[in-house]
Design an enzyme around this catalytic site. Structure first.
Site, mmCIF file in Angstrom:
data_model
loop_
_atom_site.group_PDB
_atom_site.id
_atom_site.type_symbol
_atom_site.label_atom_id
_atom_site.label_comp_id
_atom_site.label_asym_id
_atom_site.label_seq_id
_atom_site.Cartn_x
_atom_site.Cartn_y
_atom_site.Cartn_z
ATOM 1 N N ASP A 1 0.819 -1.199 0.000
ATOM 2 C CA ASP A 1 0.000 0.000 0.000
ATOM 3 C C ASP A 1 0.861 1.260 0.000
ATOM 4 O OD1 ASP A 1 -2.705 1.255 0.427
ATOM 5 O OD2 ASP A 1 -1.723 1.974 2.250
ATOM 6 N N GLU B 1 1.087 -0.600 -5.135
ATOM 7 C CA GLU B 1 0.120 0.475 -5.380
ATOM 8 C C GLU B 1 0.948 1.762 -5.444
ATOM 9 O OE1 GLU B 1 -3.424 3.171 -3.575
ATOM 10 O OE2 GLU B 1 -1.800 2.392 -2.357
#
Length: 720
Positions: free
Chosen positions: A385, A438
């Site tokens: 993330d 990401e």
């Protein structure tokens, strides 16, 4: 000792040879008396005050003794924790000091074990700035005065073996800060925690017997970038609210298998205090959240998914951590996991703290954590993330709010080195695992090998795949426009092919796109309800055919109209026969099932995802028509033709150029099929290719394009 500031309590407590015999000293606050019990020996120690008991035994050597401790209303016979040698080896300490302990969870934290023939738990914690550390828990009525830990050399590691403490015990560390004050902290390496909002760590040992040997042996047989990869993103706590890990194991694998997804991606399961963070503000990096069961219960869920033939990707959050005073922030009284410079430590977007990637022990904590989830829980991938927030020193910071790196640049060189080390370590230790970034910028080489130097002078970050945030943003912008205006935004659907092979991409329609006022996928579409559903189906058909793997968030597979809520989860009543399942929603779900079925059986759609040879435009400039047509090609040249009509009108006799070596083509998927909720406009099978040059190709097909629909066609490979 009583103030919790002693570095070596074992030098004071326990038994040791002394002139005239064996000296014994025991710290037991609140005890009325302490008696030494050994073979042929029973001796009551002198009460020296403040809970300290001592005496000199007329013995030639230290016996195998126990303590009989009498309190006001009862007494207990126990082992003396201070008669044991350190339960952590020199190699472990060396690797921790080097920041290279790839199995850090086996060295730090609470580990049930047998030590010197006695069952108990070894407690270890890294707290280099502490004056002293004590372990406390329900086994000592949360008073750690009698259980101070010893410092093991210059590594900053503290250790204590507590006999008789075992699986299920609650504990924390009572740390004496440099200023002499105390802080009570959960274990950063805890493998299990109390159910939030309680914050204690829990001693645990796995007894799980895995049943996925066949899956584990075969999962790396084909490189992920050249394999089918269709992902269903799940927030476990809200997929079916109230279910435990084991109850989820009864329902989730069957549902995902029925829909044909190859993988599930689980939003973070590491322990987090606030459910509304969806798991993205982690306090227990080594503990699956206890909200749904134990760590072995989570293993059971992963195992069930594997036995159903479904891979498991885990969202992993090494970018930041919350400031909770019982967790990592200023863990031992000074910045430890976070940078010393508060400007660099504070994450401007989320009110959290960033990790100090330049500190070897912190880097080791995170690299080992990535390995831990892959090895201990058999996960098949890590989706990392907020990578962009790690890579740039000026991320969300204005002028004067950040300092450049040693070369004067904005790149966080420590974070780059950490990501490279993490990826290299995971790929070396865990065959078949994929890491996914990401990353929302154009950083060069996210999915390039770490040893390949790019134009910017950096080696690749070493990820296997990267979320294509540009495609997601552009394509959603396009479909949000009324069809009459889409011709002015045609490039938003074609621009992705300009950079499609710069990285190995995943096309994500994730949870982030269906919350906070962004509306669900179907609700982004203009028009009436029929047009919205048709647009939704056409978009999914375009997405599944576009180069790159694909990810779809739960609820979007049946065109849920409402935004996702972590409190209530998907609107299952829309497809539940008990509530009179709506045919329009069930039709979209059936489409997703068929998209995955045809996709898995068509190597053209995944075998050459990452090379230009796998894609060829047929029509990329039909802006007035709102039409996009392209060929996908397998490694052996077998084609699949995808045609999307994002206009609400039927287009008859639409000519598209095709290769001349295939005399006929037929539909293999049509998002306008009646069964999906469409109008049922189809092309008769087979369609003959006519020898009329078109779009730079020697032959052509004449098709009828349904309104707001995507059609896939493949060659007829048998005689007509």
């Amino acid at each position: 000792m009583l103030a919790g500031r002693h570095h070596d309590p074992h030098a004071v407590l326990g038994a040791r040879p002394h002139r005239g015999g064996v000296a014994v000293r025991v710290l037991k606050p609140f005890a009325r008396s302490v008696t030494i019990v050994a073979k042929g020996l029973r001796a009551t120690l002198l009460d020296e005050g403040d809970g300290l008991f001592g005496g000199l035994l007329p013995l030639a050597e230290i016996p195998d003794y126990r303590l009989l401790v009498a309190y006001e209303h009862d007494e207990a016979e126990v082992h003396d924790p201070y008669r044991f040698l350190p339960a952590l080896g020199e190699l472990d300490l060396h690797l921790i000091g080097e920041g290279r302990h790839e199995e850090l969870w086996t060295a730090l934290g609470a580990r049930p074990m047998e030590h010197q023939g006695v069952a108990g738990t070894r407690f270890t914690v890294w707290a280099p700035n502490a004056q002293g550390v004590r372990v406390t828990g329900d086994f000592c009525h949360w008073d750690g005065t009698a259980t101070p830990m010893r410092s093991l050399g210059g590594t900053g590691v503290w250790e204590l073996f507590l006999p008789g403490v075992g699986d299920g015990a609650l504990y924390k560390f009572d740390i004496t800060r440099p200023d002499g004050s105390h802080t009570l902290r959960a274990d950063p390496m805890a493998r299990r925690t109390e159910v939030p909002p309680a914050t204690a760590s829990v001693v645990t040992a796995s007894a799980y017997a895995w049943g996925d040997a066949e899956w584990m042996a075969g999962r790396g047989a084909r490189p992920v970038h050249a394999a089918p990869f269709s992902v269903y993103e799940v927030h476990l706590a809200s997929w079916r609210p109230g279910l435990t890990y084991r109850q989820l194991a009864e329902q989730l694998p069957a549902y995902v298998k029925e829909l044909g997804f190859t993988h599930v991606e689980l939003m973070p399961v590491a322990e987090h205090p606030f459910g509304g963070s969806w798991g993205y503000q982690v306090t227990g990096f080594y503990a699956p959240t206890s909200r749904m069961g134990t760590p072995d219960d989570f293993r059971f869920l992963v195992d069930a998914l594997h036995r159903a033939g479904i891979g498991v990707i885990l969202d992993w959050v090494p970018a930041h951590f919350p400031r909770d005073e019982w967790a990592l922030a200023e863990f031992d009284g000074r910045p430890l996991y976070e940078p010393q410079d508060p400007r660099r430590a504070a994450h401007p977007d989320w009110g959290t703290l960033e990790f100090d990637y330049g500190r070897k022990e912190v880097r080791n904590f995170l690299v080992a954590n990535a390995v831990y989830w892959c090895e201990e829980f058999h996960v098949d991938g890590l989706r990392v993330d907020a990578v962009a927030s790690m890579l740039y020193l000026d991320y969300s910071r204005g002028e004067g709010e950040w300092t450049p790196n040693e070369h004067g640049g904005r790149e966080n060189l420590d974070a780059v080195a950490f990501l490279q080390e993490m990826n290299a370590t995971v790929y070396r230790r865990c065959p078949g695992v994929v890491t996914i970034a990401e990353e929302s910028t154009a950083w060069d080489g996210v999915t390039r090998a770490t040893h390949h130097i790019g134009p910017g002078g950096f080696g690749g970050l070493g990820f296997g795949l990267k979320w294509n945030m540009g495609w997601m943003h552009d394509s959603l912008e396009y479909v949000a426009h009324e069809p009459v205006h889409r011709k002015y935004h045609h490039h938003e659907m074609t621009f992705s092919m300009v950079y499609a092979y710069s990285e190995n991409y995943v096309l994500p329609i994730s949870h982030d796109e269906v919350v906070h006022g962004k509306r669900s996928l179907v609700s982004k579409m203009p028009g009436d309800w029929w047009q919205q559903r048709a647009g939704h189906r056409a978009y999914l058909g375009f997405m599944w055919a576009h180069p790159g793997k694909q990810l779809l968030f739960m609820g979007q597979e049946f065109a849920q109209g409402a935004e996702w809520s972590e409190a209530s989860g998907p609107d299952w009543w829309l497809v539940d026969p008990v509530y009179g399942a709506a045919a329009d929603h069930c039709g979209v779900r059936d489409l997703v099932r068929d998209l995955n079925r045809v996709y898995a059986g068509a190597p053209a759609l995944w075998e050459q995802d990452t090379v230009p040879e796998g894609f060829s435009w047929v029509v990329s400039d039909a802006a007035e028509d709102n039409v996009f047509a392209f060929l996908r090609l397998a490694a052996d040249g077998a084609p699949l033709l995808s045609v999307s009509n994002f206009s609400p009108v039927v287009r008859h006799d639409y000519v598209l150029g095709v290769p001349d070596r295939f005399p006929a083509w037929q539909e293999c998927l049509n998002t306008d099929a009646v069964g999906y909720g469409g109008s049922g406009i189809r092309n008769p099978a087979p369609l003959r290719a006519v020898p009329i040059p078109s779009h730079g190709r020697p032959a052509a097909l004449r098709l009828t394009l349904p309104p707001l629909a995507t059609v896939w066609l493949h060659p007829v490979l048998r005689p007509l």
